[in-house]
Design a protein around this motif. Structure first.
Motif, PDB file in Angstrom:
ATOM      1  N   GLN A  62     -44.053  44.480  29.604  1.00 47.32           N
ATOM      2  CA  GLN A  62     -44.199  44.835  30.993  1.00 47.32           C
ATOM      3  C   GLN A  62     -45.144  43.965  31.768  1.00 47.32           C
ATOM      4  O   GLN A  62     -45.553  44.223  32.940  1.00 47.32           O
ATOM      5  CB  GLN A  62     -44.404  46.291  31.251  1.00 47.32           C
ATOM      6  CG  GLN A  62     -43.153  47.097  30.595  1.00 47.32           C
ATOM      7  CD  GLN A  62     -42.052  46.757  31.235  1.00 47.32           C
ATOM      8  OE1 GLN A  62     -41.811  46.818  32.385  1.00 47.32           O
ATOM      9  NE2 GLN A  62     -40.785  46.576  30.337  1.00 47.32           N
ATOM     10  N   ARG A  63     -46.060  43.029  31.015  1.00 49.64           N
ATOM     11  CA  ARG A  63     -46.922  42.325  31.877  1.00 49.64           C
ATOM     12  C   ARG A  63     -46.418  41.357  32.955  1.00 49.64           C
ATOM     13  O   ARG A  63     -45.464  40.847  32.820  1.00 49.64           O
ATOM     14  CB  ARG A  63     -47.880  41.533  30.868  1.00 49.64           C
ATOM     15  CG  ARG A  63     -47.235  40.095  30.339  1.00 49.64           C
ATOM     16  CD  ARG A  63     -48.025  39.262  29.460  1.00 49.64           C
ATOM     17  NE  ARG A  63     -47.923  39.951  28.177  1.00 49.64           N
ATOM     18  CZ  ARG A  63     -48.827  39.668  27.130  1.00 49.64           C
ATOM     19  NH1 ARG A  63     -49.466  38.680  27.046  1.00 49.64           N
ATOM     20  NH2 ARG A  63     -48.596  40.153  25.912  1.00 49.64           N
ATOM     21  N   PRO A  64     -47.267  41.265  34.087  1.00 47.65           N
ATOM     22  CA  PRO A  64     -46.769  40.475  35.087  1.00 47.65           C
ATOM     23  C   PRO A  64     -46.942  39.000  34.849  1.00 47.65           C
ATOM     24  O   PRO A  64     -48.156  38.619  34.274  1.00 47.65           O
ATOM     25  CB  PRO A  64     -47.497  40.990  36.221  1.00 47.65           C
ATOM     26  CG  PRO A  64     -48.671  41.541  35.576  1.00 47.65           C
ATOM     27  CD  PRO A  64     -48.284  41.946  34.392  1.00 47.65           C
ATOM     28  N   ASP A  66     -46.723  34.977  37.153  1.00 50.98           N
ATOM     29  CA  ASP A  66     -46.465  34.512  38.426  1.00 50.98           C
ATOM     30  C   ASP A  66     -45.267  33.688  38.080  1.00 50.98           C
ATOM     31  O   ASP A  66     -44.560  33.378  39.017  1.00 50.98           O
ATOM     32  CB  ASP A  66     -47.761  33.556  38.752  1.00 50.98           C
ATOM     33  CG  ASP A  66     -47.448  32.596  39.753  1.00 50.98           C
ATOM     34  OD1 ASP A  66     -47.593  33.328  41.010  1.00 50.98           O
ATOM     35  OD2 ASP A  66     -47.248  31.427  39.523  1.00 50.98           O
ATOM     36  N   ARG A  89     -35.296  41.999  34.947  1.00 49.14           N
ATOM     37  CA  ARG A  89     -36.492  42.651  35.577  1.00 49.14           C
ATOM     38  C   ARG A  89     -37.365  41.826  36.057  1.00 49.14           C
ATOM     39  O   ARG A  89     -37.935  42.089  37.116  1.00 49.14           O
ATOM     40  CB  ARG A  89     -36.882  43.470  34.193  1.00 49.14           C
ATOM     41  CG  ARG A  89     -36.188  44.596  33.526  1.00 49.14           C
ATOM     42  CD  ARG A  89     -37.142  45.556  32.805  1.00 49.14           C
ATOM     43  NE  ARG A  89     -37.691  44.509  31.594  1.00 49.14           N
ATOM     44  CZ  ARG A  89     -37.087  44.471  30.312  1.00 49.14           C
ATOM     45  NH1 ARG A  89     -35.935  45.004  30.080  1.00 49.14           N
ATOM     46  NH2 ARG A  89     -37.794  43.661  29.584  1.00 49.14           N
ATOM     47  N   ALA A  90     -37.444  40.676  35.434  1.00 44.56           N
ATOM     48  CA  ALA A  90     -38.430  39.726  35.977  1.00 44.56           C
ATOM     49  C   ALA A  90     -38.068  39.253  37.475  1.00 44.56           C
ATOM     50  O   ALA A  90     -38.914  38.933  38.106  1.00 44.56           O
ATOM     51  CB  ALA A  90     -38.669  38.561  35.065  1.00 44.56           C
ATOM     52  N   GLN A  92     -37.127  40.610  40.006  1.00 40.46           N
ATOM     53  CA  GLN A  92     -37.509  41.490  40.738  1.00 40.46           C
ATOM     54  C   GLN A  92     -38.956  41.510  41.140  1.00 40.46           C
ATOM     55  O   GLN A  92     -39.607  41.827  42.245  1.00 40.46           O
ATOM     56  CB  GLN A  92     -37.108  42.866  40.554  1.00 40.46           C
ATOM     57  CG  GLN A  92     -35.589  43.381  40.377  1.00 40.46           C
ATOM     58  CD  GLN A  92     -34.830  42.741  41.448  1.00 40.46           C
ATOM     59  OE1 GLN A  92     -35.222  43.013  42.642  1.00 40.46           O
ATOM     60  NE2 GLN A  92     -33.616  41.879  41.206  1.00 40.46           N
ATOM     61  N   ARG A  93     -39.761  40.844  39.965  1.00 44.28           N
ATOM     62  CA  ARG A  93     -41.130  40.806  40.369  1.00 44.28           C
ATOM     63  C   ARG A  93     -42.116  39.273  39.950  1.00 44.28           C
ATOM     64  O   ARG A  93     -43.194  39.520  40.225  1.00 44.28           O
ATOM     65  CB  ARG A  93     -41.641  41.971  39.498  1.00 44.28           C
ATOM     66  CG  ARG A  93     -41.595  41.760  38.124  1.00 44.28           C
ATOM     67  CD  ARG A  93     -42.031  42.914  36.946  1.00 44.28           C
ATOM     68  NE  ARG A  93     -41.732  42.530  35.739  1.00 44.28           N
ATOM     69  CZ  ARG A  93     -41.789  43.549  34.746  1.00 44.28           C
ATOM     70  NH1 ARG A  93     -41.877  44.793  34.843  1.00 44.28           N
ATOM     71  NH2 ARG A  93     -41.715  43.169  33.478  1.00 44.28           N
ATOM     72  N   THR A  94     -41.411  38.519  39.689  1.00 49.91           N
ATOM     73  CA  THR A  94     -41.968  37.372  39.393  1.00 49.91           C
ATOM     74  C   THR A  94     -41.529  36.242  40.402  1.00 49.91           C
ATOM     75  O   THR A  94     -40.767  36.146  41.171  1.00 49.91           O
ATOM     76  CB  THR A  94     -41.347  36.522  38.220  1.00 49.91           C
ATOM     77  OG1 THR A  94     -41.433  37.719  37.281  1.00 49.91           O
ATOM     78  CG2 THR A  94     -42.030  35.386  37.607  1.00 49.91           C
ATOM     79  N   ARG A  95     -43.035  35.622  40.658  1.00 49.70           N
ATOM     80  CA  ARG A  95     -42.916  34.737  41.980  1.00 49.70           C
ATOM     81  C   ARG A  95     -41.887  33.740  41.869  1.00 49.70           C
ATOM     82  O   ARG A  95     -40.934  33.040  42.795  1.00 49.70           O
ATOM     83  CB  ARG A  95     -44.241  34.033  42.420  1.00 49.70           C
ATOM     84  CG  ARG A  95     -44.348  33.262  43.497  1.00 49.70           C
ATOM     85  CD  ARG A  95     -45.703  32.858  44.068  1.00 49.70           C
ATOM     86  NE  ARG A  95     -46.389  31.985  43.043  1.00 49.70           N
ATOM     87  CZ  ARG A  95     -46.779  30.740  43.187  1.00 49.70           C
ATOM     88  NH1 ARG A  95     -46.147  30.252  44.299  1.00 49.70           N
ATOM     89  NH2 ARG A  95     -47.177  30.111  42.369  1.00 49.70           N
ATOM     90  N   HIS A 148     -36.434  31.235  44.904  1.00 52.58           N
ATOM     91  CA  HIS A 148     -37.807  31.201  43.839  1.00 52.58           C
ATOM     92  C   HIS A 148     -37.134  30.911  42.642  1.00 52.58           C
ATOM     93  O   HIS A 148     -37.729  31.041  41.868  1.00 52.58           O
ATOM     94  CB  HIS A 148     -38.114  32.568  44.000  1.00 52.58           C
ATOM     95  CG  HIS A 148     -37.351  33.661  43.230  1.00 52.58           C
ATOM     96  ND1 HIS A 148     -36.052  34.075  43.846  1.00 52.58           N
ATOM     97  CD2 HIS A 148     -37.480  34.499  42.078  1.00 52.58           C
ATOM     98  CE1 HIS A 148     -35.236  34.723  42.972  1.00 52.58           C
ATOM     99  NE2 HIS A 148     -36.214  35.208  42.186  1.00 52.58           N
TER     100      HIS A 148
END
Length: 311
Positions: A62-64, A66, A89-90, A92-95, A148
């Motif tokens: 689950q680590r974020p 960039d 999943r990524a 939604q939260r990865t730049r 992105h």
């Protein structure tokens, strides 16, 4: 700090690891650690490369990150359910999410390329388009940025993509310094062709090769059959016959392709006007060049020029 995750799987193309050097040198050029790199895989542990040796990886968690980049392969393999779920999943939260070569298939399987422009290695582009019709595949691109999402062609295009990401983050000056350290051209423009006319023609004899080399060096000339035959030290009739036998096309068609390639390269590497491009590539006028571009690409040069500036 920009944490970057490079997603690998058994048999991934080892050349993709060249991206690591780009980000490593960017850290040096920026005089501070800007990027951290982590090799990721579904289960973690050792993962074999296409060259046979293995690399140590960390399992998906689950680590974020960039930026996440999916490595490519020499062949098309099924995409695991675990990788698809991780990418969804990524998304939604990865730049930034990206891929090299067949890594685009993993992004497509996760639905992340639906309605987007994307590219891959030219030999897999048709399969990508056929399997994922919602993707707008552009096979003749080095890399494409759509929102992105970043996708790149195969093999050495990974370096072009990495340099583009560095330029986006740290500016053109840092990217140029990294490119010089890598001993590569600053970076090929995203819209630059994956192909080379000289490579595709592949003449079998030195005489035909000499004529093509002469043509490429003298595109502003009329380049008549007589002129090319003289460069090949053959009679015009013999030259035409031998040229077609070795390349599968007429001298006139080959010269037009060389001129189109030269014109497109000018548009990719500078901001020349259409008239200047037409003159310097030997078309003489913009209307003649427009007809040649439509035959080659189905689009006029102005459309391709705008795409190169935006891509």
């Amino acid at each position: 700090m920009h944490p970057i995750g490079l997603i690998v799987y058994p048999g991934f193309q080892v050349l993709g690891l060249a991206m690591c050097a780009t980000f490593e040198l960017a850290n040096s050029a920026a005089d501070e650690p800007v990027y951290s790199l982590q090799l990721l895989s579904e289960t973690g542990g050792l993962v074999a490369t296409s060259a046979g040796f293995a690399v140590e990886t960390t399992a998906f968690d689950q680590r974020p990150f960039d930026t996440l980049l999916v490595m490519g392969d020499n062949v098309i393999r099924p995409v695991s359910a675990g990788l698809v779920a991780f990418l969804r999943r990524a998304g939604q939260r990865t730049r930034r999410l990206g891929s090299i070569c067949t890594g685009a298939i993993a992004l497509a399987e996760a639905g992340l390329l639906d309605g987007r422009r994307a590219t891959t290695h030219w030999c897999h582009a048709a399969s990508l388009q056929r399997t994922y019709p919602k993707v707008k595949v552009e096979e003749d691109r080095i890399f494409i940025n759509d929102g992105h999402i970043w996708t790149a062609a195969g093999m050495s295009a990974c370096v072009d993509l990495a340099l583009a990401l560095v330029e986006m983050d740290l500016g053109a000056d840092v990217a140029r310094r990294v490119a010089r350290q890598l001993v590569v051209y600053h970076r090929r423009a995203g819209g630059q062709s994956q192909f080379s006319v000289m490579l595709e023609l592949q003449p079998k004899t030195d005489r035909v090769q000499a004529a093509l080399t002469y043509a490429r060096q003298n595109l502003k000339s009329a380049l008549s059959v007589e002129e090319l035959a003289n460069a090949a030290n053959l009679s015009p009739r013999q030259f035409s016959r031998v040229f077609h036998a070795e390349t599968g096309q007429s001298p006139a068609k080959a010269i037009e392709r060389l001129r189109v390639e030269s014109a497109r390269l000018m548009m990719e590497t500078g901001r020349h006007s259409i008239d200047v491009v037409a003159t310097d590539s030997g078309f003489g006028d913009r209307e003649r060049m427009r007809r040649a571009f439509i035959r080659a690409f189905g689009q006029p040069p102005q459309v391709i020029q705008r795409a190169n500036r935006d891509g």
